[in-house]
Design a protein around this motif. Structure first.
Motif, PDB file in Angstrom:
ATOM      1  N   ALA A 156       0.828  -1.210   0.000  1.00  0.00           N
ATOM      2  CA  ALA A 156       0.000   0.000   0.000  1.00  0.00           C
ATOM      3  C   ALA A 156       0.859   1.255   0.000  1.00  0.00           C
ATOM      4  N   MET A 157       1.939   1.251   0.777  1.00  0.00           N
ATOM      5  CA  MET A 157       2.805   2.422   0.852  1.00  0.00           C
ATOM      6  C   MET A 157       3.411   2.748  -0.512  1.00  0.00           C
ATOM      7  N   TRP A 158       3.939   1.742  -1.183  1.00  0.00           N
ATOM      8  CA  TRP A 158       4.588   1.985  -2.466  1.00  0.00           C
ATOM      9  C   TRP A 158       3.588   2.235  -3.587  1.00  0.00           C
ATOM     10  N   ALA A 159       2.447   1.583  -3.540  1.00  0.00           N
ATOM     11  CA  ALA A 159       1.441   1.791  -4.585  1.00  0.00           C
ATOM     12  C   ALA A 159       0.859   3.193  -4.532  1.00  0.00           C
ATOM     13  N   ALA A 160       0.622   3.697  -3.311  1.00  0.00           N
ATOM     14  CA  ALA A 160       0.051   5.032  -3.166  1.00  0.00           C
ATOM     15  C   ALA A 160       1.113   6.103  -3.284  1.00  0.00           C
ATOM     16  N   GLY A 161       2.286   5.847  -2.692  1.00  0.00           N
ATOM     17  CA  GLY A 161       3.356   6.830  -2.747  1.00  0.00           C
ATOM     18  C   GLY A 161       3.177   7.947  -1.742  1.00  0.00           C
ATOM     19  N   SER A 162       3.748   9.095  -2.061  1.00  0.00           N
ATOM     20  CA  SER A 162       3.754  10.233  -1.148  1.00  0.00           C
ATOM     21  C   SER A 162       2.540  11.129  -1.392  1.00  0.00           C
ATOM     22  N   GLY A 163       1.820  11.449  -0.302  1.00  0.00           N
ATOM     23  CA  GLY A 163       0.694  12.377  -0.408  1.00  0.00           C
ATOM     24  C   GLY A 163      -0.593  11.758  -0.901  1.00  0.00           C
ATOM     25  N   ARG A 164      -0.645  10.422  -1.014  1.00  0.00           N
ATOM     26  CA  ARG A 164      -1.872   9.746  -1.428  1.00  0.00           C
ATOM     27  C   ARG A 164      -2.126   8.561  -0.498  1.00  0.00           C
ATOM     28  N   LEU A 165      -3.374   8.121  -0.465  1.00  0.00           N
ATOM     29  CA  LEU A 165      -3.756   6.916   0.255  1.00  0.00           C
ATOM     30  C   LEU A 165      -4.390   5.941  -0.718  1.00  0.00           C
ATOM     31  N   ARG A 209      27.997   3.765 -20.407  1.00  0.00           N
ATOM     32  CA  ARG A 209      27.895   4.596 -21.616  1.00  0.00           C
ATOM     33  C   ARG A 209      27.024   3.927 -22.667  1.00  0.00           C
ATOM     34  N   ILE A 210      25.831   3.565 -22.242  1.00  0.00           N
ATOM     35  CA  ILE A 210      24.824   3.007 -23.143  1.00  0.00           C
ATOM     36  C   ILE A 210      23.535   3.792 -22.950  1.00  0.00           C
ATOM     37  N   PRO A 211      22.608   3.708 -23.902  1.00  0.00           N
ATOM     38  CA  PRO A 211      21.360   4.454 -23.745  1.00  0.00           C
ATOM     39  C   PRO A 211      20.589   4.029 -22.497  1.00  0.00           C
ATOM     40  N   ALA A 212      20.013   5.007 -21.813  1.00  0.00           N
ATOM     41  CA  ALA A 212      19.249   4.734 -20.597  1.00  0.00           C
ATOM     42  C   ALA A 212      17.976   5.567 -20.589  1.00  0.00           C
ATOM     43  N   LEU A 213      16.899   4.951 -20.149  1.00  0.00           N
ATOM     44  CA  LEU A 213      15.618   5.631 -19.950  1.00  0.00           C
ATOM     45  C   LEU A 213      15.300   5.557 -18.470  1.00  0.00           C
ATOM     46  N   ILE A 214      15.186   6.704 -17.828  1.00  0.00           N
ATOM     47  CA  ILE A 214      14.995   6.772 -16.383  1.00  0.00           C
ATOM     48  C   ILE A 214      13.577   7.267 -16.109  1.00  0.00           C
ATOM     49  N   LEU A 215      12.786   6.427 -15.464  1.00  0.00           N
ATOM     50  CA  LEU A 215      11.362   6.694 -15.265  1.00  0.00           C
ATOM     51  C   LEU A 215      11.027   6.753 -13.778  1.00  0.00           C
ATOM     52  N   VAL A 216       9.994   7.528 -13.469  1.00  0.00           N
ATOM     53  CA  VAL A 216       9.541   7.642 -12.088  1.00  0.00           C
ATOM     54  C   VAL A 216       8.098   8.126 -12.104  1.00  0.00           C
ATOM     55  N   ASP A 220       5.905   9.050  -6.285  1.00  0.00           N
ATOM     56  CA  ASP A 220       6.781   8.085  -5.619  1.00  0.00           C
ATOM     57  C   ASP A 220       7.374   8.723  -4.362  1.00  0.00           C
ATOM     58  N   LEU A 221       7.889   7.894  -3.471  1.00  0.00           N
ATOM     59  CA  LEU A 221       8.411   8.395  -2.203  1.00  0.00           C
ATOM     60  C   LEU A 221       9.599   9.333  -2.422  1.00  0.00           C
ATOM     61  N   GLY A 222       9.816  10.216  -1.462  1.00  0.00           N
ATOM     62  CA  GLY A 222      10.842  11.242  -1.596  1.00  0.00           C
ATOM     63  C   GLY A 222      12.218  10.709  -1.959  1.00  0.00           C
ATOM     64  N   PRO A 223      12.737   9.699  -1.254  1.00  0.00           N
ATOM     65  CA  PRO A 223      14.050   9.176  -1.615  1.00  0.00           C
ATOM     66  C   PRO A 223      14.111   8.651  -3.049  1.00  0.00           C
ATOM     67  N   THR A 224      13.025   8.036  -3.507  1.00  0.00           N
ATOM     68  CA  THR A 224      13.027   7.501  -4.867  1.00  0.00           C
ATOM     69  C   THR A 224      13.056   8.616  -5.897  1.00  0.00           C
ATOM     70  N   ARG A 225      12.374   9.708  -5.607  1.00  0.00           N
ATOM     71  CA  ARG A 225      12.456  10.857  -6.513  1.00  0.00           C
ATOM     72  C   ARG A 225      13.885  11.406  -6.557  1.00  0.00           C
ATOM     73  N   ASP A 245       0.181  11.427 -11.916  1.00  0.00           N
ATOM     74  CA  ASP A 245      -0.847  10.603 -11.276  1.00  0.00           C
ATOM     75  C   ASP A 245      -0.421   9.144 -11.159  1.00  0.00           C
ATOM     76  N   ALA A 246       0.836   8.912 -10.800  1.00  0.00           N
ATOM     77  CA  ALA A 246       1.344   7.560 -10.588  1.00  0.00           C
ATOM     78  C   ALA A 246       2.408   7.617  -9.506  1.00  0.00           C
ATOM     79  N   ALA A 247       2.663   6.468  -8.888  1.00  0.00           N
ATOM     80  CA  ALA A 247       3.698   6.394  -7.858  1.00  0.00           C
ATOM     81  C   ALA A 247       4.763   5.392  -8.290  1.00  0.00           C
ATOM     82  N   HIS A 248       4.950   4.338  -7.520  1.00  0.00           N
ATOM     83  CA  HIS A 248       6.090   3.440  -7.732  1.00  0.00           C
ATOM     84  C   HIS A 248       5.894   2.439  -8.861  1.00  0.00           C
ATOM     85  N   LEU A 249       4.645   2.243  -9.289  1.00  0.00           N
ATOM     86  CA  LEU A 249       4.365   1.232 -10.313  1.00  0.00           C
ATOM     87  C   LEU A 249       3.608   1.846 -11.489  1.00  0.00           C
TER      88      LEU A 249
END
Length: 271
Positions: A156-165, A209-216, A220-225, A245-249
């Motif tokens: 629940a914590m990770w699905a909702a993230g920060s500031g949501r329930l 040194r390869i292509p990277a796509l960084i998503l969030v 999501d929780l503060g440390p993850t951001r 309108d999304a958190a960790h997933l």
């Protein structure tokens, strides 16, 4: 579901698509199993060979508690399937493994996608009061050996993230996340001792040194951001994207948008 016997474990894995197509490896988050990628597999398998596995301590993988390396396990599955190189797509802990693997075995990794992930060895960051409260709930459930409650609170914590329930979220999304996480309860009392990358990835990302796509996800929780911002800045060839309108997933909460972002990037990079 096939299993691959390796020292100390039988790794559950699946593959889809044509074996001669460019390979993608999907690595799940710490609140999920390889099932978290179900919405994306059909589209990805149209033009790729898609491989996914359950890490030790998760899902259908069986293990005896011996020390191991997540990186070795991924390489073992790739070797078994005859895959020389692949783009690593990892969520949470899976993204950390992807970064570690790119440093340890650069000849095996053609590109990286991380979703709410940070590099191994990242310094501990302060939490908000709300995040502290949630962690205290997790600690209490752990102290009571209430593994089902622990899994539900953590999910629940990770699905909702920060500031949501959870009550703020789509009920179907909430039910799906808990369904995917449920098999991990059976592993709660198992000893899982992954061997860390030495030295860790933190401070070494400039070597990737390869292509990277960084998503969030924006919630999501503060440390993850903070992880997202750091990885995006530190990797030499990185593209970033934050899902509203999304958190960790975000791949489960915003599957259509996630699929478009991922496929567009893969196409642009020829991966």
């Amino acid at each position: 579901m096939p299993h691959l016997a390796v020292p100390g474990a039988e790794l559950a894995y699946e593959s889809a698509g044509h074996a001669s197509a460019p390979a993608l490896v999907l690595l799940h988050s710490g609140i999920a199993t390889m099932r978290m990628w179900e919405p994306q597999v059909p589209a990805l398998a149209t033009g790729h060979f898609v491989v996914r596995l359950d890490a030790r301590g998760f899902g259908a993988t069986r293990h005896d508690g011996a020390p191991f390396s997540d990186r070795d396990d991924v390489r073992s599955v790739l070797d078994h399937l005859g895959v020389e190189r692949a783009t690593m797509i990892g969520a949470g802990r899976g993204g950390t493994t992807a970064l570690d693997l790119a440093l340890e075995s650069p000849d095996r990794v053609t590109g990286i996608v991380t979703v709410g992930s940070g590099p191994s060895g990242f310094p501990e960051l302060p939490l908000s009061d709300e995040e502290h409260r949630r962690i205290d709930e997790l600690d209490a459930a752990f102290a009571a050996s209430d593994w089902r409650r622990l899994a539900r609170l953590e999910t629940a914590m990770w699905a909702a993230g920060s500031g949501r329930l959870e009550d703020d979220l789509d009920p179907e999304f909430v039910a799906l996340v808990h369904e995917i996480a449920a098999p991990n309860v059976a592993h709660a009392e198992e000893a899982v001792s992954p061997e860390p990358l030495e030295p860790p990835a933190y401070g070494r990302l400039a070597d990737i040194r390869i292509p990277a796509l960084i998503l969030v996800g924006e919630y999501d929780l503060g440390p993850t951001r903070a992880h997202y911002e750091h990885v995006l800045e530190a990797l030499p060839d990185a593209t970033g994207f934050s899902f509203e309108d999304a958190a960790h997933l975000p791949n489960l909460e915003r599957p259509t948008e996630f699929e478009l972002v991922l496929l567009d990037w893969l196409g642009e990079r020829g991966l």
